[in-house]
Motif scaffolding. Sequence first.
Motif, PDB file in Angstrom:
ATOM      1  N   ASP A 153       0.793  -1.233   0.000  1.00 50.95           N
ATOM      2  CA  ASP A 153       0.000   0.000   0.000  1.00 50.95           C
ATOM      3  C   ASP A 153       0.823   1.280   0.000  1.00 50.95           C
ATOM      4  O   ASP A 153       0.260   2.371  -0.023  1.00 50.95           O
ATOM      5  CB  ASP A 153      -0.925   0.025   1.218  1.00 50.95           C
ATOM      6  N   GLY A 154       2.138   1.194   0.058  1.00 51.71           N
ATOM      7  CA  GLY A 154       2.953   2.404   0.025  1.00 51.71           C
ATOM      8  C   GLY A 154       2.910   3.160   1.335  1.00 51.71           C
ATOM      9  O   GLY A 154       2.735   2.588   2.405  1.00 51.71           O
ATOM     10  N   HIS A 155       3.058   4.473   1.250  1.00 56.88           N
ATOM     11  CA  HIS A 155       3.153   5.338   2.431  1.00 56.88           C
ATOM     12  C   HIS A 155       1.912   5.177   3.304  1.00 56.88           C
ATOM     13  O   HIS A 155       0.787   5.275   2.834  1.00 56.88           O
ATOM     14  CB  HIS A 155       3.288   6.791   1.978  1.00 56.88           C
ATOM     15  N   PRO A 156       2.099   4.936   4.626  1.00 52.02           N
ATOM     16  CA  PRO A 156       0.920   4.655   5.460  1.00 52.02           C
ATOM     17  C   PRO A 156       0.017   5.848   5.710  1.00 52.02           C
ATOM     18  O   PRO A 156      -1.122   5.661   6.148  1.00 52.02           O
ATOM     19  CB  PRO A 156       1.542   4.165   6.777  1.00 52.02           C
ATOM     20  N   TYR A 157       0.499   7.095   5.456  1.00 49.34           N
ATOM     21  CA  TYR A 157      -0.306   8.271   5.798  1.00 49.34           C
ATOM     22  C   TYR A 157      -0.499   9.246   4.630  1.00 49.34           C
ATOM     23  O   TYR A 157      -1.257  10.202   4.759  1.00 49.34           O
ATOM     24  CB  TYR A 157       0.330   9.022   6.975  1.00 49.34           C
ATOM     25  N   HIS A 158       0.156   9.038   3.523  1.00 49.62           N
ATOM     26  CA  HIS A 158       0.048   9.976   2.402  1.00 49.62           C
ATOM     27  C   HIS A 158      -1.125   9.578   1.506  1.00 49.62           C
ATOM     28  O   HIS A 158      -1.206   8.430   1.075  1.00 49.62           O
ATOM     29  CB  HIS A 158       1.346   9.959   1.588  1.00 49.62           C
ATOM     30  N   PRO A 159      -2.061  10.501   1.221  1.00 51.57           N
ATOM     31  CA  PRO A 159      -3.152  10.145   0.299  1.00 51.57           C
ATOM     32  C   PRO A 159      -2.655   9.709  -1.074  1.00 51.57           C
ATOM     33  O   PRO A 159      -3.334   8.956  -1.770  1.00 51.57           O
ATOM     34  CB  PRO A 159      -3.970  11.442   0.202  1.00 51.57           C
ATOM     35  N   ASN A 160      -1.466  10.169  -1.466  1.00 55.58           N
ATOM     36  CA  ASN A 160      -0.882   9.741  -2.737  1.00 55.58           C
ATOM     37  C   ASN A 160      -0.004   8.512  -2.553  1.00 55.58           C
ATOM     38  O   ASN A 160       1.025   8.372  -3.204  1.00 55.58           O
ATOM     39  CB  ASN A 160      -0.037  10.880  -3.338  1.00 55.58           C
ATOM     40  N   CYS A 161      -0.440   7.612  -1.663  1.00 54.83           N
ATOM     41  CA  CYS A 161       0.380   6.467  -1.271  1.00 54.83           C
ATOM     42  C   CYS A 161       0.810   5.613  -2.451  1.00 54.83           C
ATOM     43  O   CYS A 161       1.868   4.988  -2.411  1.00 54.83           O
ATOM     44  CB  CYS A 161      -0.368   5.614  -0.255  1.00 54.83           C
ATOM     45  N   ARG A 162       0.039   5.568  -3.495  1.00 53.20           N
ATOM     46  CA  ARG A 162       0.403   4.761  -4.664  1.00 53.20           C
ATOM     47  C   ARG A 162       0.265   5.532  -5.976  1.00 53.20           C
ATOM     48  O   ARG A 162       0.201   4.921  -7.044  1.00 53.20           O
ATOM     49  CB  ARG A 162      -0.466   3.506  -4.724  1.00 53.20           C
ATOM     50  N   SER A 163       0.238   6.847  -5.903  1.00 50.23           N
ATOM     51  CA  SER A 163       0.092   7.639  -7.128  1.00 50.23           C
ATOM     52  C   SER A 163       1.357   7.545  -7.962  1.00 50.23           C
ATOM     53  O   SER A 163       2.455   7.850  -7.491  1.00 50.23           O
ATOM     54  CB  SER A 163      -0.192   9.103  -6.772  1.00 50.23           C
ATOM     55  N   ARG A 164       1.207   7.117  -9.205  1.00 48.92           N
ATOM     56  CA  ARG A 164       2.349   7.006 -10.112  1.00 48.92           C
ATOM     57  C   ARG A 164       1.991   7.606 -11.467  1.00 48.92           C
ATOM     58  O   ARG A 164       1.938   6.910 -12.482  1.00 48.92           O
ATOM     59  CB  ARG A 164       2.771   5.539 -10.275  1.00 48.92           C
ATOM     60  N   PRO A 165       1.729   8.910 -11.494  1.00 47.20           N
ATOM     61  CA  PRO A 165       1.399   9.541 -12.777  1.00 47.20           C
ATOM     62  C   PRO A 165       2.563   9.407 -13.747  1.00 47.20           C
ATOM     63  O   PRO A 165       3.728   9.504 -13.368  1.00 47.20           O
ATOM     64  CB  PRO A 165       1.148  11.003 -12.395  1.00 47.20           C
ATOM     65  N   GLY A 166       2.249   9.169 -14.999  1.00 42.62           N
ATOM     66  CA  GLY A 166       3.293   8.973 -15.997  1.00 42.62           C
ATOM     67  C   GLY A 166       3.666   7.524 -16.207  1.00 42.62           C
ATOM     68  O   GLY A 166       4.422   7.201 -17.127  1.00 42.62           O
ATOM     69  N   PHE A 167       3.134   6.629 -15.355  1.00 47.53           N
ATOM     70  CA  PHE A 167       3.387   5.207 -15.512  1.00 47.53           C
ATOM     71  C   PHE A 167       2.144   4.534 -16.077  1.00 47.53           C
ATOM     72  O   PHE A 167       1.054   4.624 -15.501  1.00 47.53           O
ATOM     73  CB  PHE A 167       3.730   4.561 -14.166  1.00 47.53           C
ATOM     74  N   SER A 168       2.295   3.854 -17.184  1.00 47.46           N
ATOM     75  CA  SER A 168       1.195   3.053 -17.709  1.00 47.46           C
ATOM     76  C   SER A 168       1.013   1.822 -16.825  1.00 47.46           C
ATOM     77  O   SER A 168       1.839   1.517 -15.957  1.00 47.46           O
ATOM     78  CB  SER A 168       1.506   2.614 -19.146  1.00 47.46           C
ATOM     79  N   VAL A 169      -0.076   1.104 -17.045  1.00 46.97           N
ATOM     80  CA  VAL A 169      -0.286  -0.131 -16.296  1.00 46.97           C
ATOM     81  C   VAL A 169       0.832  -1.120 -16.579  1.00 46.97           C
ATOM     82  O   VAL A 169       1.361  -1.775 -15.671  1.00 46.97           O
ATOM     83  CB  VAL A 169      -1.660  -0.738 -16.647  1.00 46.97           C
ATOM     84  N   ALA A 170       1.225  -1.226 -17.834  1.00 54.22           N
ATOM     85  CA  ALA A 170       2.318  -2.142 -18.186  1.00 54.22           C
ATOM     86  C   ALA A 170       3.592  -1.761 -17.455  1.00 54.22           C
ATOM     87  O   ALA A 170       4.347  -2.635 -16.996  1.00 54.22           O
ATOM     88  CB  ALA A 170       2.534  -2.134 -19.694  1.00 54.22           C
ATOM     89  N   GLU A 171       3.854  -0.456 -17.312  1.00 52.45           N
ATOM     90  CA  GLU A 171       5.066  -0.015 -16.621  1.00 52.45           C
ATOM     91  C   GLU A 171       4.970  -0.247 -15.114  1.00 52.45           C
ATOM     92  O   GLU A 171       5.970  -0.578 -14.473  1.00 52.45           O
ATOM     93  CB  GLU A 171       5.326   1.455 -16.938  1.00 52.45           C
ATOM     94  N   GLN A 172       3.785  -0.073 -14.543  1.00 54.26           N
ATOM     95  CA  GLN A 172       3.645  -0.394 -13.122  1.00 54.26           C
ATOM     96  C   GLN A 172       3.911  -1.866 -12.866  1.00 54.26           C
ATOM     97  O   GLN A 172       4.607  -2.235 -11.899  1.00 54.26           O
ATOM     98  CB  GLN A 172       2.248  -0.015 -12.627  1.00 54.26           C
ATOM     99  N   LEU A 173       3.373  -2.714 -13.712  1.00 57.11           N
ATOM    100  CA  LEU A 173       3.595  -4.148 -13.549  1.00 57.11           C
ATOM    101  C   LEU A 173       5.061  -4.513 -13.775  1.00 57.11           C
ATOM    102  O   LEU A 173       5.586  -5.435 -13.144  1.00 57.11           O
ATOM    103  CB  LEU A 173       2.711  -4.928 -14.526  1.00 57.11           C
ATOM    104  N   ALA A 174       5.732  -3.774 -14.651  1.00 54.65           N
ATOM    105  CA  ALA A 174       7.121  -4.093 -15.000  1.00 54.65           C
ATOM    106  C   ALA A 174       8.128  -3.559 -14.002  1.00 54.65           C
ATOM    107  O   ALA A 174       9.236  -4.099 -13.890  1.00 54.65           O
ATOM    108  CB  ALA A 174       7.444  -3.547 -16.398  1.00 54.65           C
ATOM    109  N   TYR A 175       7.758  -2.482 -13.261  1.00 52.67           N
ATOM    110  CA  TYR A 175       8.756  -1.818 -12.418  1.00 52.67           C
ATOM    111  C   TYR A 175       8.364  -1.711 -10.936  1.00 52.67           C
ATOM    112  O   TYR A 175       9.227  -1.438 -10.101  1.00 52.67           O
ATOM    113  CB  TYR A 175       9.012  -0.393 -12.942  1.00 52.67           C
ATOM    114  N   GLY A 176       7.100  -1.871 -10.592  1.00 50.67           N
ATOM    115  CA  GLY A 176       6.677  -1.713  -9.204  1.00 50.67           C
ATOM    116  C   GLY A 176       7.122  -2.894  -8.353  1.00 50.67           C
ATOM    117  O   GLY A 176       6.887  -4.052  -8.725  1.00 50.67           O
ATOM    118  N   PRO A 177       7.756  -2.656  -7.206  1.00 48.98           N
ATOM    119  CA  PRO A 177       8.261  -3.774  -6.398  1.00 48.98           C
ATOM    120  C   PRO A 177       7.182  -4.731  -5.948  1.00 48.98           C
ATOM    121  O   PRO A 177       7.421  -5.938  -5.840  1.00 48.98           O
ATOM    122  CB  PRO A 177       8.930  -3.069  -5.206  1.00 48.98           C
ATOM    123  N   GLU A 178       5.972  -4.205  -5.695  1.00 47.49           N
ATOM    124  CA  GLU A 178       4.902  -5.080  -5.221  1.00 47.49           C
ATOM    125  C   GLU A 178       4.454  -6.080  -6.282  1.00 47.49           C
ATOM    126  O   GLU A 178       3.777  -7.064  -5.976  1.00 47.49           O
ATOM    127  CB  GLU A 178       3.705  -4.250  -4.739  1.00 47.49           C
TER     128      GLU A 178
END
Length: 499
Positions: A153-178
């Motif tokens: 879930d990323g940052h426990p208190y930041h509302p932008n805990c998982r915001s990744r603007p500029g990343f496509s879904v394919a890029e999130q799947l390819a580069y996100g540690p989770e």
Amino acid sequence: MDRPRPAETEVAEELAVVRPGLLPRYAAELPGARAAVLTRLWRALAHEPLPWIAGRETGREGLTLRLGDGRRLHGPAADPYATDAYVDVVRLDGTAYDDPARLMTDLTVPHGTGFAAELGHSVASTALSRADRAPLTDAWPTTDWEWEQRVVDGHPYHPNCRSRPGFSVAEQLAYGPEHRPVVRLGTVPVRPEECLVTGVWPDELRDGGRLLLPVHPWQAAHVLKRSCEDGFAAHPLMSLRTLAVPGGPHVKTALSARLTSSVRDISVYSVGLSATLSAFGESLAARSDGLLHVTRTLGAATAGSPDLAAVLRESPQTYAATDRGERVVPVAALATTALPSSPSWLAEFTRLALTVGLRLLELGVALEAHGQNLLVVLSDAGAPLRLVYRDLADIRVSPARLARHGVPVPELSGRVVTDDETTLRRKLFGSLVAGALAGTAGSTAALGTALETAVRDLPRTPDTAALLEAPVPAKALTLMRLSPGTPGDQWTLLPNPLR
């Protein structure tokens, strides 16, 4: 005026192309993801000094915010240290909102439209991350990157805990540690005279007379807009831009994307100070009575731009006695274990963290000891033994305090140097107490109990008095996103869980 297409819909459409089998799980995770982000947003609305909130009224039925334009926003009582997603809905003048992006849009506050878009991305990416997470088992990970992949879930208190603007879904799947990928880093050859290099740049990242700078593939495609020479495989850690090389160092790459609050690059300033800070960190660890290790910076290089730079750091796993079954665990990953549910374990960990943090603060060094930078060495039975700290780029150093204790003052300049007590305490308490410890405890009650037990053995200093008696400083993360013209950190004060 038509609303923009929701990020949830955009992600679903992309997912239908690149991973259609994940769509049902993604859809099932969306309500929980909205609640997770709405809970973080409600915490900010309840506790940050947002100029368009005229007043706050707490009653038996929850919390009501009076807005400057006369409207009223009502929700549950807001626990500033809670990590569970307990806010399912809030009501703006009686209208129910379960979508944080829609709520922020309809609040119609300055700079709210852009922030609302980020909240929408945060919800969609959180749902995507949860949909693709690996099931937790009783067996603990054996590698550093596997621990970091648990932080979904990323940052426990930041509302932008998982915001990744500029990343496509394919890029999130390819580069996100989770998502547990293996990332192939590229390299860019640069002549030494074009680079600032500190520390020792390894032979394996040299080609003849040229240096090979590791480059993240997202950076190569979107910022450098060039192809890179083939590099090496690595596993992304929770910061996304730092990756672990199996059997080797951690590689911090430039990644000029906005993740949570900041654009992630590597400044020429930080490269220039890295060797000095690394040597200073070793000297600090030597004064910790064996309770702290600081990972060494092996080498850092920049081709004169924050967009093309890299830092090579020692793996924190260096400091685990594996023959005795020890493990080094990022504090942010502790919540994925059963350890924090034990009040005695939480108190012992809190005592260890405060002992180290306050001792260094008294000497003149304020660590940014949030759950990503701070790691704990656990025994084979799970007892907290020592701490490991990584990434010294954002610590604060007080020459006056160092001199008072006879500690040699390193040759530092710029933002890391300050004698201001408020700044020093904010840096440590905001990251350690309101960040790492609060995120591990998960509630005001659990944090207060752990602190109450831990502080009994702490020496009484002015810093300890501030910890015991004053409100707890925390970064005003939402205010910062809604204040694009105000540089640097902004702060709020949270209720002291000891009072």
